[in-house]
Design a protein around this motif. Structure first.
Motif, PDB file in Angstrom:
ATOM      1  N   ALA A   1      25.002   9.804  52.040  1.00 52.23           N
ATOM      2  CA  ALA A   1      24.667  10.530  53.711  1.00 52.23           C
ATOM      3  C   ALA A   1      23.668   9.940  54.029  1.00 52.23           C
ATOM      4  O   ALA A   1      23.343  10.345  55.135  1.00 52.23           O
ATOM      5  CB  ALA A   1      24.890  11.838  53.037  1.00 52.23           C
ATOM      6  N   ILE A   2      22.631   9.163  53.455  1.00 50.79           N
ATOM      7  CA  ILE A   2      21.360   9.419  54.003  1.00 50.79           C
ATOM      8  C   ILE A   2      20.748   7.486  54.736  1.00 50.79           C
ATOM      9  O   ILE A   2      19.935   7.888  54.634  1.00 50.79           O
ATOM     10  CB  ILE A   2      20.215  10.250  53.212  1.00 50.79           C
ATOM     11  CG1 ILE A   2      19.121   9.420  51.994  1.00 50.79           C
ATOM     12  CG2 ILE A   2      20.222  11.733  53.476  1.00 50.79           C
ATOM     13  CD1 ILE A   2      18.132  10.465  51.285  1.00 50.79           C
ATOM     14  N   GLY A   3      21.890   6.835  54.626  1.00 52.10           N
ATOM     15  CA  GLY A   3      21.888   6.254  54.634  1.00 52.10           C
ATOM     16  C   GLY A   3      21.189   5.004  53.683  1.00 52.10           C
ATOM     17  O   GLY A   3      21.180   3.675  53.685  1.00 52.10           O
ATOM     18  N   ILE A   4      21.793   4.930  52.427  1.00 51.00           N
ATOM     19  CA  ILE A   4      21.272   4.745  51.292  1.00 51.00           C
ATOM     20  C   ILE A   4      22.510   4.104  51.070  1.00 51.00           C
ATOM     21  O   ILE A   4      23.158   4.624  50.016  1.00 51.00           O
ATOM     22  CB  ILE A   4      20.536   5.021  50.181  1.00 51.00           C
ATOM     23  CG1 ILE A   4      18.840   5.656  51.211  1.00 51.00           C
ATOM     24  CG2 ILE A   4      19.977   4.303  48.932  1.00 51.00           C
ATOM     25  CD1 ILE A   4      17.773   6.352  49.723  1.00 51.00           C
ATOM     26  N   ASP A   5      22.222   2.773  51.008  1.00 50.89           N
ATOM     27  CA  ASP A   5      23.615   1.995  50.349  1.00 50.89           C
ATOM     28  C   ASP A   5      23.717   1.563  48.877  1.00 50.89           C
ATOM     29  O   ASP A   5      22.304   1.389  48.347  1.00 50.89           O
ATOM     30  CB  ASP A   5      24.282   1.360  50.984  1.00 50.89           C
ATOM     31  CG  ASP A   5      25.360   2.138  52.385  1.00 50.89           C
ATOM     32  OD1 ASP A   5      25.698   2.562  52.269  1.00 50.89           O
ATOM     33  OD2 ASP A   5      24.868   0.923  53.629  1.00 50.89           O
ATOM     34  N   ASN A   6      24.328   0.913  48.308  1.00 51.02           N
ATOM     35  CA  ASN A   6      24.741   0.385  46.810  1.00 51.02           C
ATOM     36  C   ASN A   6      23.637   1.035  46.397  1.00 51.02           C
ATOM     37  O   ASN A   6      22.869   0.329  45.570  1.00 51.02           O
ATOM     38  CB  ASN A   6      24.735  -0.986  46.749  1.00 51.02           C
ATOM     39  CG  ASN A   6      23.723  -1.782  46.504  1.00 51.02           C
ATOM     40  OD1 ASN A   6      25.437  -1.972  45.684  1.00 51.02           O
ATOM     41  ND2 ASN A   6      23.262  -3.392  45.801  1.00 51.02           N
TER      42      ASN A   6
ATOM     43  N   ARG B   1      25.838   6.729  60.876  1.00 46.80           N
ATOM     44  CA  ARG B   1      23.834   6.901  60.994  1.00 46.80           C
ATOM     45  C   ARG B   1      24.136   8.324  61.593  1.00 46.80           C
ATOM     46  O   ARG B   1      23.086   7.885  61.858  1.00 46.80           O
ATOM     47  CB  ARG B   1      23.732   5.420  62.265  1.00 46.80           C
ATOM     48  CG  ARG B   1      24.219   3.877  62.274  1.00 46.80           C
ATOM     49  CD  ARG B   1      23.061   3.310  63.125  1.00 46.80           C
ATOM     50  NE  ARG B   1      21.496   3.427  62.502  1.00 46.80           N
ATOM     51  CZ  ARG B   1      21.098   2.492  63.096  1.00 46.80           C
ATOM     52  NH1 ARG B   1      21.483   1.662  64.059  1.00 46.80           N
ATOM     53  NH2 ARG B   1      19.361   2.269  62.752  1.00 46.80           N
ATOM     54  N   VAL B   2      24.225   8.959  61.970  1.00 50.74           N
ATOM     55  CA  VAL B   2      24.666  10.167  61.960  1.00 50.74           C
ATOM     56  C   VAL B   2      24.784  10.976  60.240  1.00 50.74           C
ATOM     57  O   VAL B   2      25.686  11.292  59.821  1.00 50.74           O
ATOM     58  CB  VAL B   2      25.176  10.828  63.070  1.00 50.74           C
ATOM     59  CG1 VAL B   2      24.758  12.140  63.417  1.00 50.74           C
ATOM     60  CG2 VAL B   2      24.833  10.122  63.824  1.00 50.74           C
TER      61      VAL B   2
ATOM     62  N   ALA C   1      41.121  19.186  60.749  1.00 52.77           N
ATOM     63  CA  ALA C   1      40.961  18.532  62.015  1.00 52.77           C
ATOM     64  C   ALA C   1      39.886  18.368  62.430  1.00 52.77           C
ATOM     65  O   ALA C   1      38.744  17.109  62.207  1.00 52.77           O
ATOM     66  CB  ALA C   1      41.157  19.593  63.114  1.00 52.77           C
ATOM     67  N   ILE C   2      39.379  19.306  61.951  1.00 55.59           N
ATOM     68  CA  ILE C   2      37.556  18.797  61.598  1.00 55.59           C
ATOM     69  C   ILE C   2      36.870  17.238  61.005  1.00 55.59           C
ATOM     70  O   ILE C   2      36.025  16.929  61.512  1.00 55.59           O
ATOM     71  CB  ILE C   2      36.141  19.693  61.881  1.00 55.59           C
ATOM     72  CG1 ILE C   2      36.961  20.511  62.759  1.00 55.59           C
ATOM     73  CG2 ILE C   2      34.832  19.267  61.981  1.00 55.59           C
ATOM     74  CD1 ILE C   2      36.042  21.896  62.624  1.00 55.59           C
ATOM     75  N   ALA C   3      38.029  17.788  59.683  1.00 55.91           N
ATOM     76  CA  ALA C   3      37.362  16.586  59.077  1.00 55.91           C
ATOM     77  C   ALA C   3      37.931  15.172  59.102  1.00 55.91           C
ATOM     78  O   ALA C   3      37.237  13.984  59.332  1.00 55.91           O
ATOM     79  CB  ALA C   3      37.829  16.449  57.866  1.00 55.91           C
ATOM     80  N   ALA C   4      39.024  15.456  59.978  1.00 54.02           N
ATOM     81  CA  ALA C   4      39.204  13.355  60.085  1.00 54.02           C
ATOM     82  C   ALA C   4      38.095  13.617  61.856  1.00 54.02           C
ATOM     83  O   ALA C   4      37.643  12.334  61.240  1.00 54.02           O
ATOM     84  CB  ALA C   4      40.271  13.959  61.265  1.00 54.02           C
ATOM     85  N   ASP C   5      37.351  14.522  62.238  1.00 46.89           N
ATOM     86  CA  ASP C   5      36.698  13.754  63.488  1.00 46.89           C
ATOM     87  C   ASP C   5      35.304  13.497  62.428  1.00 46.89           C
ATOM     88  O   ASP C   5      34.799  12.242  63.127  1.00 46.89           O
ATOM     89  CB  ASP C   5      36.216  14.736  64.572  1.00 46.89           C
ATOM     90  CG  ASP C   5      37.663  15.837  65.562  1.00 46.89           C
ATOM     91  OD1 ASP C   5      38.032  14.686  65.615  1.00 46.89           O
ATOM     92  OD2 ASP C   5      37.596  16.531  66.449  1.00 46.89           O
ATOM     93  N   LEU C   6      34.954  14.100  61.995  1.00 46.23           N
ATOM     94  CA  LEU C   6      33.700  12.996  61.064  1.00 46.23           C
ATOM     95  C   LEU C   6      34.614  12.483  60.931  1.00 46.23           C
ATOM     96  O   LEU C   6      33.175  11.600  60.214  1.00 46.23           O
ATOM     97  CB  LEU C   6      33.827  14.785  59.754  1.00 46.23           C
ATOM     98  CG  LEU C   6      32.869  15.628  60.946  1.00 46.23           C
ATOM     99  CD1 LEU C   6      32.910  16.839  59.114  1.00 46.23           C
ATOM    100  CD2 LEU C   6      31.606  15.626  61.125  1.00 46.23           C
ATOM    101  N   GLN C   7      35.277  12.242  59.648  1.00 46.49           N
ATOM    102  CA  GLN C   7      35.720  10.714  59.476  1.00 46.49           C
ATOM    103  C   GLN C   7      35.459  10.072  60.315  1.00 46.49           C
ATOM    104  O   GLN C   7      35.195   8.630  59.838  1.00 46.49           O
ATOM    105  CB  GLN C   7      36.788  10.666  58.339  1.00 46.49           C
ATOM    106  CG  GLN C   7      37.199  10.238  57.546  1.00 46.49           C
ATOM    107  CD  GLN C   7      38.037   8.538  57.388  1.00 46.49           C
ATOM    108  OE1 GLN C   7      38.291   8.828  58.752  1.00 46.49           O
ATOM    109  NE2 GLN C   7      36.910   7.702  57.448  1.00 46.49           N
ATOM    110  N   SER C   8      36.607  10.037  61.226  1.00 43.69           N
ATOM    111  CA  SER C   8      36.418   9.001  62.297  1.00 43.69           C
ATOM    112  C   SER C   8      34.738   8.601  62.993  1.00 43.69           C
ATOM    113  O   SER C   8      35.029   7.137  63.076  1.00 43.69           O
ATOM    114  CB  SER C   8      37.329   9.525  63.018  1.00 43.69           C
ATOM    115  OG  SER C   8      37.397   8.236  64.827  1.00 43.69           O
ATOM    116  N   ALA C   9      33.979   9.474  63.100  1.00 42.89           N
ATOM    117  CA  ALA C   9      32.942   9.020  63.692  1.00 42.89           C
ATOM    118  C   ALA C   9      31.933   8.544  62.501  1.00 42.89           C
ATOM    119  O   ALA C   9      30.770   8.011  63.123  1.00 42.89           O
ATOM    120  CB  ALA C   9      32.297   9.891  64.192  1.00 42.89           C
ATOM    121  N   GLY C  10      32.680   8.277  61.397  1.00 47.42           N
ATOM    122  CA  GLY C  10      31.672   8.304  60.653  1.00 47.42           C
ATOM    123  C   GLY C  10      30.023   9.650  59.910  1.00 47.42           C
ATOM    124  O   GLY C  10      28.634   8.325  59.527  1.00 47.42           O
ATOM    125  N   ILE C  11      30.030  10.148  59.882  1.00 48.19           N
ATOM    126  CA  ILE C  11      29.212  11.329  59.860  1.00 48.19           C
ATOM    127  C   ILE C  11      28.971  12.412  59.020  1.00 48.19           C
ATOM    128  O   ILE C  11      30.169  12.132  57.910  1.00 48.19           O
ATOM    129  CB  ILE C  11      29.074  12.639  61.201  1.00 48.19           C
ATOM    130  CG1 ILE C  11      29.313  11.496  63.006  1.00 48.19           C
ATOM    131  CG2 ILE C  11      28.170  13.469  61.104  1.00 48.19           C
ATOM    132  CD1 ILE C  11      29.397  12.432  64.023  1.00 48.19           C
TER     133      ILE C  11
END
Length: 439
Positions: free
Chosen positions: A378-383, A259-260, A278-288
Motif C-alpha cells: 500500500a505504501i509502495g514497498i514491493d517484494n 502510486r496513490v 462500484a467504488i472498489a472497481a474504480d479503486l482497483q482500476s486506478a491502482g489506489i
C-alpha cells in the motif's frame, strides 16, 4: 510490564555455528523450525546479505548463526503505513475538553506554534524506538508543513530517518494538514520540503475550501518530484459528497496508477453494497490503495448518529475481495485525534478484527497481512514477505499461528532488519504465590 526497548543484544539461543562444508556457501543466519502463515509444517529460512536466500522445510546450509524458532510464527516485518510522528504524545499538553474533530484540529494548530525541533525529535524518538521493539520495520510518517510550522518538522525528522535506518525504513510524507488554497505560501513550502528529502506528497483536501484545486496541486508536485501521493480523504462526519472521484480522475489523468494511497476513507462504511462495489472497481482500476485507521476512525466518526451507530471504519475485507490493495495503520498516538495507543500496529490489527468481525483463521491471516505484506504494498514497498529474494525484514512472534497473533498481540518478538537482529522483547512474569515466596 516494562516498555520494550530497541536492543542489539543477540539472544542466547542464537550464538552457535554450523560447520562449513567444503562445497557449502556460508549463510549469515538460518532460522529453523519456524511456522509460516498459510503453510503447514515447519520451515527453515536462510538469510544472506540482507535478503532471504532460501525457504525450505529443512536446510543443512552452513551459517554464522542458527536460530531454533521452536515452532513459533515467523512473519514479514510489521508495517505502519500511516502515522504522525510530529503529533505523537500531545495529550498531556492539551487534554480534550470536547473530544471532537474540530477541537482536535484547532487545538493542535495552537500547539504547533510552540513546537521546537528538539520537542518533535524527543516525542518521535519514543515512537520510533518502541516501533522497532514492536517489530515495525517500515513506516510512513506524515510530516506537517504550513506557514505556521514552516519546515520545522522536516528539519526534525530527516536526521531521525538516517539515525534509525538500521532498525526501520522511514518514509516521510510531506503533508498539508490545514489546506493549501486557503494558506498562502503553503504550496511553496511543500516544494521546499520535498527538495529537502521528502519521499511522498499529500494533503487533507476536506479541510480546503477548494478540494479539487488542492488535489491538483498535490499531483503537480508529485509529477515534479516523481513521487507517490498520499491523501487523507473522506474522513469528516458529514453528508458532503465523496471526494474520492476527484482523486480517481486525477490519478488516471496523470497516469499515476499504483502510486496513490488514501488514509481513513471512513465514509465507505456508510455505503450500500452496490455503491461500495462500484467504488472498489474504480479503486482497483486506478491502482489506489486504502489504509483504514481504526483507532482514530472509531473515536472520531459517527458522532451525529443517535442510534444504529455506524462503525466508521472502511470495510477492508470487502474491498480486498474486489481486488483493492488495503492495509491498516496507527495514525495517531495519545493526542486529541486519538487519545489512546502505544504505537504497536499489531494491536491495531487486533482492533480491526474486532470491529469488522473477522473471526475465522483465514480472516486472521488476512488481518496479519494488512500490517505486513499488503501494508507494505500500500505504501509502495514491493517484494515483501517470507520468500526468496525478499528483504530479510522479519519478526519471530511468541505464538504459533496467525489466530494467536491477532488474539493476543503477543509481546514476545524477535526482530530482524535486513537480516540483522535489532530487537528482542520478552515478557517476564510470575504468579502471585511466586511473588510472595520471593518477597
Amino acid at each position: 510490564m516494562a516498555m520494550p526497548q530497541w536492543d542489539y543484544r543477540s539472544p542466547m539461543w542464537a550464538n552457535h555455528r554450523r560447520p562449513v562444508k567444503e562445497d557449502g556457501v556460508m549463510m549469515d543466519c538460518v532460522i529453523e523450525n519456524a511456522a509460516l502463515v498459510g503453510r503447514p509444517g515447519r520451515w527453515a529460512i536462510a538469510l544472506q546479505d540482507g535478503h532471504i536466500a532460501d525457504v525450505q522445510p529443512t536446510m543443512r546450509a552452513p551459517a554464522q548463526t542458527i536460530i531454533n524458532a521452536a515452532g513459533h510464527l515467523l512473519i514479514p516485518g510489521l508495517v505502519d503505513g500511516h502515522i504522525h510522528l510530529d503529533k505523537a504524545f500531545l495529550l498531556q499538553q492539551a487534554p480534550a475538553q470536547v473530544g471532537d474533530f474540530a477541537e482536535a484540529l484547532a487545538t493542535t494548530l495552537q500547539l504547533k506554534q510552540q513546537y521546537t525541533i528538539e520537542d518533535i525529535q524527543e516525542r518521535s524518538r519514543t515512537v520510533l524506538e518502541r516501533a522497532i521493539a514492536f517489530g515495525i520495520t517500515a513506516m510512513r510518517s506524515h510530516v506537517e508543513v504550513d506557514p505556521i510550522l514552516g519546515l520545522k518538522s522536516m528539519e526534525a525528522l530527516l536526521p531521525l530517518k538516517r539515525e534509525y535506518a538500521t532498525g526501520i525504513t522511514l518514509q516521510l510524507a510531506v503533508f498539508a494538514q490545514e489546506g493549501i488554497t486557503n494558506q498562502p505560501g503553503t504550496e511553496k513550502l511543500l516544494r521546499q520540503a520535498m527538495a529537502m528529502g521528502g519521499d511522498v506528497i499529500g494533503s487533507a483536501p476536506y479541510v480546503d475550501p477548494d478540494p479539487q484545486r488542492n488535489i491538483a496541486i498535490i499531483f503537480d508536485i508529485a509529477e515534479e518530484f516523481d513521487c507517490d501521493v498520499d491523501f487523507h480523504l473522506d474522513f469528516l462526519d458529514n453528508d458532503d459528497p465523496l471526494q474520492l472521484p476527484l482523486v480517481v480522475a486525477e490519478t488516471q489523468k496523470r497516469q499515476w496508477q499504483g502510486r496513490v494511497c488514501l488514509g481513513h476513507m471512513t465514509k465507505l462504511a456508510g455505503l450500500s453494497p452496490e455503491q461500495l462495489q462500484a467504488i472498489a472497481a474504480d479503486l482497483q482500476s486506478a491502482g489506489i490503495s486504502i489504509l483504514a485507521l481504526p483507532a482514530s476512525d472509531l473515536y472520531m466518526m459517527s458522532r451525529q448518529d443517535t442510534y444504529n451507530v455506524r462503525r466508521g471504519v472502511a470495510p477492508l475485507h470487502q474491498l480486498a475481495d474486489w481486488g483493492v490493495t488495503v492495509g491498516t495503520a496507527t495514525n495517531n498516538i495519545q493526542n486529541l485525534f486519538t487519545p489512546f495507543g502505544d504505537g504497536d500496529v499489531l494491536k491495531i490489527a487486533t482492533l480491526l478484527a474486532n470491529v469488522l468481525q473477522l473471526g475465522t483463521s483465514a480472516q486472521h491471516e488476512f488481518c496479519l497481512d494488512l500490517v505486513t505484506r499488503q501494508g507494505a504494498k500500500a505504501i509502495g514497498i514491493d517484494n515483501y514477505g517470507v520468500e526468496p529474494g525478499c528483504a530479510a525484514d522479519l519478526v519471530l512472534l511468541g505464538v504459533n499461528s496467525a489466530s494467536a497473533a491477532i488474539a493476543t498481540a503477543t509481546p514476545h518478538r524477535t526482530v530482524f532488519k535486513a537480516g540483522k537482529l535489532v530487537a528482542q522483547t520478552q515478557l517476564q512474569s510470575q504468579t502471585f504465590w511466586e511473588a510472595v515466596a520471593t518477597g
